[in-house]
Motif scaffolding. Structure first.
Motif, PDB file in Angstrom:
ATOM      1  N   GLY A 103      14.096  -0.127 -14.976  1.00 53.47           N
ATOM      2  CA  GLY A 103      14.494  -1.518 -14.741  1.00 53.47           C
ATOM      3  C   GLY A 103      15.231  -2.132 -15.918  1.00 53.47           C
ATOM      4  O   GLY A 103      15.347  -1.550 -16.993  1.00 53.47           O
ATOM      5  N   VAL A 104      15.722  -3.322 -15.715  1.00 52.24           N
ATOM      6  CA  VAL A 104      16.416  -4.084 -16.740  1.00 52.24           C
ATOM      7  C   VAL A 104      15.370  -4.621 -17.702  1.00 52.24           C
ATOM      8  O   VAL A 104      14.302  -5.044 -17.260  1.00 52.24           O
ATOM      9  CB  VAL A 104      17.187  -5.250 -16.072  1.00 52.24           C
ATOM     10  CG1 VAL A 104      17.847  -6.141 -17.094  1.00 52.24           C
ATOM     11  CG2 VAL A 104      18.205  -4.688 -15.083  1.00 52.24           C
ATOM     12  N   PRO A 105      15.566  -4.652 -18.999  1.00 51.18           N
ATOM     13  CA  PRO A 105      16.772  -4.296 -19.729  1.00 51.18           C
ATOM     14  C   PRO A 105      16.758  -2.867 -20.281  1.00 51.18           C
ATOM     15  O   PRO A 105      17.669  -2.476 -20.976  1.00 51.18           O
ATOM     16  CB  PRO A 105      16.758  -5.303 -20.872  1.00 51.18           C
ATOM     17  CG  PRO A 105      15.301  -5.432 -21.207  1.00 51.18           C
ATOM     18  CD  PRO A 105      14.590  -5.311 -19.870  1.00 51.18           C
ATOM     19  N   ASN A 106      15.715  -2.111 -20.037  1.00 45.96           N
ATOM     20  CA  ASN A 106      15.546  -0.816 -20.706  1.00 45.96           C
ATOM     21  C   ASN A 106      15.818   0.387 -19.819  1.00 45.96           C
ATOM     22  O   ASN A 106      15.202   1.420 -19.992  1.00 45.96           O
ATOM     23  CB  ASN A 106      14.115  -0.687 -21.237  1.00 45.96           C
ATOM     24  CG  ASN A 106      13.756  -1.770 -22.208  1.00 45.96           C
ATOM     25  OD1 ASN A 106      14.623  -2.462 -22.694  1.00 45.96           O
ATOM     26  ND2 ASN A 106      12.491  -1.936 -22.486  1.00 45.96           N
ATOM     27  N   SER A 107      16.681   0.285 -18.864  1.00 47.55           N
ATOM     28  CA  SER A 107      16.896   1.361 -17.901  1.00 47.55           C
ATOM     29  C   SER A 107      17.136   2.702 -18.595  1.00 47.55           C
ATOM     30  O   SER A 107      18.002   2.820 -19.460  1.00 47.55           O
ATOM     31  CB  SER A 107      18.073   1.034 -16.987  1.00 47.55           C
ATOM     32  OG  SER A 107      18.172   2.013 -15.984  1.00 47.55           O
ATOM     33  N   ILE A 136       0.838  -1.199   0.000  1.00 49.35           N
ATOM     34  CA  ILE A 136       0.000   0.000   0.000  1.00 49.35           C
ATOM     35  C   ILE A 136       0.876   1.253   0.000  1.00 49.35           C
ATOM     36  O   ILE A 136       1.761   1.405   0.833  1.00 49.35           O
ATOM     37  CB  ILE A 136      -0.979  -0.019   1.183  1.00 49.35           C
ATOM     38  CG1 ILE A 136      -1.969  -1.168   0.974  1.00 49.35           C
ATOM     39  CG2 ILE A 136      -1.703   1.317   1.333  1.00 49.35           C
ATOM     40  CD1 ILE A 136      -2.941  -1.373   2.097  1.00 49.35           C
ATOM     41  N   ASN A 137       0.618   2.102  -0.984  1.00 50.61           N
ATOM     42  CA  ASN A 137       1.336   3.361  -1.200  1.00 50.61           C
ATOM     43  C   ASN A 137       2.834   3.170  -1.415  1.00 50.61           C
ATOM     44  O   ASN A 137       3.619   4.085  -1.225  1.00 50.61           O
ATOM     45  CB  ASN A 137       1.071   4.349  -0.059  1.00 50.61           C
ATOM     46  CG  ASN A 137      -0.390   4.749  -0.019  1.00 50.61           C
ATOM     47  OD1 ASN A 137      -1.037   4.896  -1.058  1.00 50.61           O
ATOM     48  ND2 ASN A 137      -0.925   4.900   1.173  1.00 50.61           N
ATOM     49  N   GLY A 138       3.242   1.972  -1.855  1.00 51.54           N
ATOM     50  CA  GLY A 138       4.641   1.708  -2.179  1.00 51.54           C
ATOM     51  C   GLY A 138       4.900   1.909  -3.664  1.00 51.54           C
ATOM     52  O   GLY A 138       4.029   2.370  -4.411  1.00 51.54           O
ATOM     53  N   ASN A 139       6.093   1.561  -4.102  1.00 53.19           N
ATOM     54  CA  ASN A 139       6.441   1.676  -5.515  1.00 53.19           C
ATOM     55  C   ASN A 139       5.640   0.666  -6.332  1.00 53.19           C
ATOM     56  O   ASN A 139       5.324  -0.418  -5.857  1.00 53.19           O
ATOM     57  CB  ASN A 139       7.930   1.424  -5.720  1.00 53.19           C
ATOM     58  CG  ASN A 139       8.774   2.531  -5.129  1.00 53.19           C
ATOM     59  OD1 ASN A 139       8.326   3.666  -5.020  1.00 53.19           O
ATOM     60  ND2 ASN A 139       9.993   2.199  -4.740  1.00 53.19           N
ATOM     61  N   THR A 140       5.340   1.047  -7.557  1.00 53.19           N
ATOM     62  CA  THR A 140       4.631   0.160  -8.475  1.00 53.19           C
ATOM     63  C   THR A 140       5.511  -0.075  -9.697  1.00 53.19           C
ATOM     64  O   THR A 140       6.669   0.304  -9.705  1.00 53.19           O
ATOM     65  CB  THR A 140       3.270   0.767  -8.869  1.00 53.19           C
ATOM     66  OG1 THR A 140       3.495   2.049  -9.453  1.00 53.19           O
ATOM     67  CG2 THR A 140       2.356   0.903  -7.663  1.00 53.19           C
ATOM     68  N   ASP A 141       4.971  -0.695 -10.723  1.00 53.85           N
ATOM     69  CA  ASP A 141       5.780  -1.011 -11.891  1.00 53.85           C
ATOM     70  C   ASP A 141       5.793   0.117 -12.911  1.00 53.85           C
ATOM     71  O   ASP A 141       5.127   1.133 -12.740  1.00 53.85           O
ATOM     72  CB  ASP A 141       5.304  -2.310 -12.537  1.00 53.85           C
ATOM     73  CG  ASP A 141       3.959  -2.168 -13.224  1.00 53.85           C
ATOM     74  OD1 ASP A 141       3.209  -1.240 -12.897  1.00 53.85           O
ATOM     75  OD2 ASP A 141       3.658  -2.998 -14.091  1.00 53.85           O
ATOM     76  N   GLN A 142       6.563  -0.108 -13.972  1.00 52.29           N
ATOM     77  CA  GLN A 142       6.664   0.843 -15.073  1.00 52.29           C
ATOM     78  C   GLN A 142       6.551   0.072 -16.379  1.00 52.29           C
ATOM     79  O   GLN A 142       6.650  -1.149 -16.403  1.00 52.29           O
ATOM     80  CB  GLN A 142       8.013   1.565 -15.021  1.00 52.29           C
ATOM     81  CG  GLN A 142       8.146   2.460 -13.812  1.00 52.29           C
ATOM     82  CD  GLN A 142       9.552   2.990 -13.678  1.00 52.29           C
ATOM     83  OE1 GLN A 142      10.479   2.220 -13.470  1.00 52.29           O
ATOM     84  NE2 GLN A 142       9.698   4.289 -13.822  1.00 52.29           N
ATOM     85  N   ALA A 161      -3.573   0.201 -20.758  1.00 55.12           N
ATOM     86  CA  ALA A 161      -2.752  -0.514 -19.770  1.00 55.12           C
ATOM     87  C   ALA A 161      -2.589   0.327 -18.505  1.00 55.12           C
ATOM     88  O   ALA A 161      -2.668  -0.191 -17.386  1.00 55.12           O
ATOM     89  CB  ALA A 161      -1.379  -0.854 -20.359  1.00 55.12           C
ATOM     90  N   TRP A 162      -2.380   1.624 -18.669  1.00 53.72           N
ATOM     91  CA  TRP A 162      -2.235   2.538 -17.523  1.00 53.72           C
ATOM     92  C   TRP A 162      -3.489   2.483 -16.642  1.00 53.72           C
ATOM     93  O   TRP A 162      -3.399   2.391 -15.427  1.00 53.72           O
ATOM     94  CB  TRP A 162      -1.955   3.934 -18.038  1.00 53.72           C
ATOM     95  CG  TRP A 162      -2.092   5.059 -17.073  1.00 53.72           C
ATOM     96  CD1 TRP A 162      -3.026   6.054 -17.113  1.00 53.72           C
ATOM     97  CD2 TRP A 162      -1.270   5.359 -15.927  1.00 53.72           C
ATOM     98  NE1 TRP A 162      -2.836   6.936 -16.078  1.00 53.72           N
ATOM     99  CE2 TRP A 162      -1.769   6.532 -15.329  1.00 53.72           C
ATOM    100  CE3 TRP A 162      -0.173   4.728 -15.353  1.00 53.72           C
ATOM    101  CZ2 TRP A 162      -1.205   7.083 -14.186  1.00 53.72           C
ATOM    102  CZ3 TRP A 162       0.391   5.295 -14.218  1.00 53.72           C
ATOM    103  CH2 TRP A 162      -0.128   6.454 -13.650  1.00 53.72           C
ATOM    104  N   SER A 163      -4.661   2.527 -17.251  1.00 50.48           N
ATOM    105  CA  SER A 163      -5.907   2.474 -16.478  1.00 50.48           C
ATOM    106  C   SER A 163      -6.093   1.124 -15.806  1.00 50.48           C
ATOM    107  O   SER A 163      -6.531   1.048 -14.651  1.00 50.48           O
ATOM    108  CB  SER A 163      -7.108   2.800 -17.366  1.00 50.48           C
ATOM    109  OG  SER A 163      -7.102   4.169 -17.696  1.00 50.48           O
ATOM    110  N   LEU A 164      -5.754   0.036 -16.489  1.00 51.57           N
ATOM    111  CA  LEU A 164      -5.840  -1.288 -15.867  1.00 51.57           C
ATOM    112  C   LEU A 164      -4.888  -1.381 -14.679  1.00 51.57           C
ATOM    113  O   LEU A 164      -5.232  -1.944 -13.638  1.00 51.57           O
ATOM    114  CB  LEU A 164      -5.519  -2.384 -16.886  1.00 51.57           C
ATOM    115  CG  LEU A 164      -6.624  -2.707 -17.872  1.00 51.57           C
ATOM    116  CD1 LEU A 164      -6.100  -3.571 -19.005  1.00 51.57           C
ATOM    117  CD2 LEU A 164      -7.797  -3.380 -17.166  1.00 51.57           C
ATOM    118  N   ARG A 165      -3.709  -0.825 -14.825  1.00 44.24           N
ATOM    119  CA  ARG A 165      -2.740  -0.809 -13.727  1.00 44.24           C
ATOM    120  C   ARG A 165      -3.307  -0.047 -12.532  1.00 44.24           C
ATOM    121  O   ARG A 165      -3.202  -0.484 -11.396  1.00 44.24           O
ATOM    122  CB  ARG A 165      -1.447  -0.173 -14.209  1.00 44.24           C
ATOM    123  CG  ARG A 165      -0.409   0.056 -13.138  1.00 44.24           C
ATOM    124  CD  ARG A 165       0.744   0.867 -13.763  1.00 44.24           C
ATOM    125  NE  ARG A 165       1.743   1.228 -12.813  1.00 44.24           N
ATOM    126  CZ  ARG A 165       1.771   2.372 -12.136  1.00 44.24           C
ATOM    127  NH1 ARG A 165       0.810   3.250 -12.282  1.00 44.24           N
ATOM    128  NH2 ARG A 165       2.755   2.651 -11.317  1.00 44.24           N
TER     129      ARG A 165
END
Length: 196
Positions: free
Chosen positions: A138-142, A81-87, A101-105
């Motif tokens: 993140g890896v591989p596209n930092s 909760i209220n932590g980091n999420t994905d990209q 995808a943004w809305s589903l996330r």
């Protein structure tokens, strides 16, 4: 009637690249036959039951299946909760570099973080958040930016691939978009009315 001439090499190569990309996307999507389990909604939560009833799965699973169309290894994480999420950091970012995808996330985040059930005010995103989601750390596209993304639409090749996989993207997902990159929970009642 004048004889037909062949298209120029530039036009032909662009068309061939587009057709090849569409073919590869469809082939890859058919190779991924089963999705790993996605996170469940917060225990005892019923806030997104309207979504589950309409689509047949929670938004975390829909998000995962959409992302797996381009990256068969993607698994929706369980976010604190209220932590980091994905990209959007998949090598082929077409499946995540879009407002659907943004809305589903964001719906998934609300599903996972719904600690107060129906009384939860929800979790929104501030201006610029959609932009930050499209930057990979993140890896591989930092350090890569997937681009402006597709907003309120999907590329035809991706739309075909998700239809072939039976991924249910409700019409309301195509209408959600805030130009400043924010995302708000408050229209959920309107979405519920449009989906049921």
């Amino acid at each position: 009637m004048p004889p037909m001439s062949a298209p120029g090499p530039e036009r032909m190569s662009r068309r061939m690249v587009t057709l090849l990309a569409a073919y590869l996307l469809v082939v890859q999507s058919t190779l991924v036959s089963a999705s790993a389990s996605a996170p469940a909604c917060y225990a005892g939560s019923g806030t997104l039951q309207w979504y589950i009833d309409a689509v047949g799965e929670n938004p975390c699973m829909t998000y995962q299946r959409l992302r797996q169309t381009c990256n068969s290894n993607y698994t929706t994480p369980t976010w604190t909760i209220n932590g980091n999420t994905d990209q959007c950091d998949d090598p082929l970012s077409t499946c995540c570099c879009n407002s659907i995808a943004w809305s589903l996330r964001m719906l998934c985040i609300n599903c996972e973080w719904d600690e107060n059930g129906a009384g939860d005010i929800g979790h929104s995103a501030t201006a610029g958040a959609y932009y930050q989601y499209r930057w990979s750390s993140g890896v591989p596209n930092s350090g890569m930016y997937c681009g402006d993304g597709y907003n309120q639409t999907l590329p035809q090749s991706l739309q075909l691939a998700i239809c072939n996989k039976g991924i249910g993207l409700s019409d309301f997902l195509y209408s959600i978009f805030w130009p400043d990159g924010s995302w708000y929970v408050y229209p959920a009642g309107l979405w519920r009315a449009s989906i049921l």
